[in-house]
Design a protein around this motif. Sequence first.
Motif, short mmCIF file in Angstrom:
data_model
loop_
_atom_site.label_atom_id
_atom_site.label_comp_id
_atom_site.label_asym_id
_atom_site.label_seq_id
_atom_site.Cartn_x
_atom_site.Cartn_y
_atom_site.Cartn_z
N LEU A 151 0.83 -1.20 0.00
CA LEU A 151 0.00 0.00 0.00
C LEU A 151 0.87 1.25 0.00
N GLN A 152 1.93 1.26 0.79
CA GLN A 152 2.84 2.40 0.81
C GLN A 152 3.52 2.58 -0.54
N ASP A 153 3.93 1.48 -1.17
CA ASP A 153 4.57 1.54 -2.48
C ASP A 153 3.60 2.10 -3.52
N LEU A 154 2.37 1.62 -3.51
CA LEU A 154 1.38 2.12 -4.46
C LEU A 154 1.10 3.60 -4.25
N GLN A 155 1.06 4.03 -3.00
CA GLN A 155 0.84 5.44 -2.71
C GLN A 155 2.01 6.29 -3.22
N ALA A 156 3.22 5.82 -2.99
CA ALA A 156 4.41 6.55 -3.43
C ALA A 156 4.46 6.67 -4.96
N ARG A 157 3.92 5.65 -5.63
CA ARG A 157 3.92 5.65 -7.10
C ARG A 157 2.65 6.27 -7.68
N CYS A 158 1.82 6.87 -6.80
CA CYS A 158 0.58 7.55 -7.21
C CYS A 158 -0.37 6.63 -7.98
N LEU A 159 -0.47 5.39 -7.54
CA LEU A 159 -1.38 4.43 -8.15
C LEU A 159 -2.60 4.28 -7.24
N LYS A 160 -3.41 5.32 -7.21
CA LYS A 160 -4.53 5.39 -6.27
C LYS A 160 -5.56 4.28 -6.46
N ALA A 161 -5.92 3.98 -7.71
CA ALA A 161 -6.93 2.94 -7.96
C ALA A 161 -6.45 1.59 -7.46
N GLU A 162 -5.18 1.26 -7.72
CA GLU A 162 -4.61 0.00 -7.27
C GLU A 162 -4.52 -0.05 -5.75
N GLN A 163 -4.18 1.09 -5.16
CA GLN A 163 -4.09 1.18 -3.70
C GLN A 163 -5.46 0.96 -3.07
N ARG A 164 -6.50 1.58 -3.61
CA ARG A 164 -7.86 1.39 -3.09
C ARG A 164 -8.31 -0.06 -3.24
N ALA A 165 -8.01 -0.67 -4.38
CA ALA A 165 -8.41 -2.06 -4.62
C ALA A 165 -7.75 -2.99 -3.61
N LEU A 166 -6.46 -2.81 -3.37
CA LEU A 166 -5.75 -3.66 -2.42
C LEU A 166 -6.27 -3.43 -1.00
N ALA A 167 -6.48 -2.18 -0.64
CA ALA A 167 -6.99 -1.87 0.69
C ALA A 167 -8.36 -2.51 0.90
N GLU A 168 -9.21 -2.45 -0.13
CA GLU A 168 -10.54 -3.05 -0.01
C GLU A 168 -10.45 -4.57 0.11
N GLU A 169 -9.53 -5.17 -0.62
CA GLU A 169 -9.37 -6.63 -0.59
C GLU A 169 -9.04 -7.13 0.82
N PHE A 170 -8.24 -6.35 1.55
CA PHE A 170 -7.80 -6.78 2.88
C PHE A 170 -8.45 -5.97 4.00
N ARG A 171 -9.51 -5.22 3.68
CA ARG A 171 -10.19 -4.38 4.68
C ARG A 171 -10.63 -5.19 5.89
N GLU A 172 -11.28 -6.33 5.65
CA GLU A 172 -11.78 -7.13 6.77
C GLU A 172 -10.65 -7.68 7.63
N TRP A 173 -9.53 -7.99 7.01
CA TRP A 173 -8.39 -8.50 7.78
C TRP A 173 -7.80 -7.39 8.64
N ARG A 174 -7.75 -6.18 8.10
CA ARG A 174 -7.14 -5.07 8.83
C ARG A 174 -8.07 -4.53 9.91
#
Length: 62
Positions: A21-44
């Motif tokens: 997530l930090q890597d995606l944020q640094a690379r300004c890949l917001k859509a990918e970051q949101r998708a990954l965050a949503e995928e693991f939302r319940e775990w987090r």
Amino acid sequence: MTSDQAAQLIDDTLDLVHQRLQDLQARCLKAEQRALAEEFREWRHPTGSHIDLMVFPGLANS
């Protein structure tokens, strides 16, 4: 797999997700970051005091 091993696997996975997530944020890949965050939302942020996991046949006796 023991309960302790499963808990460690979850911890390790969440560490990797956090790094990604930090890597995606640094690379300004917001859509990918949101998708990954949503995928693991319940775990987090589990609802209740535990994470529901499915046991795969064949792993139950491992």
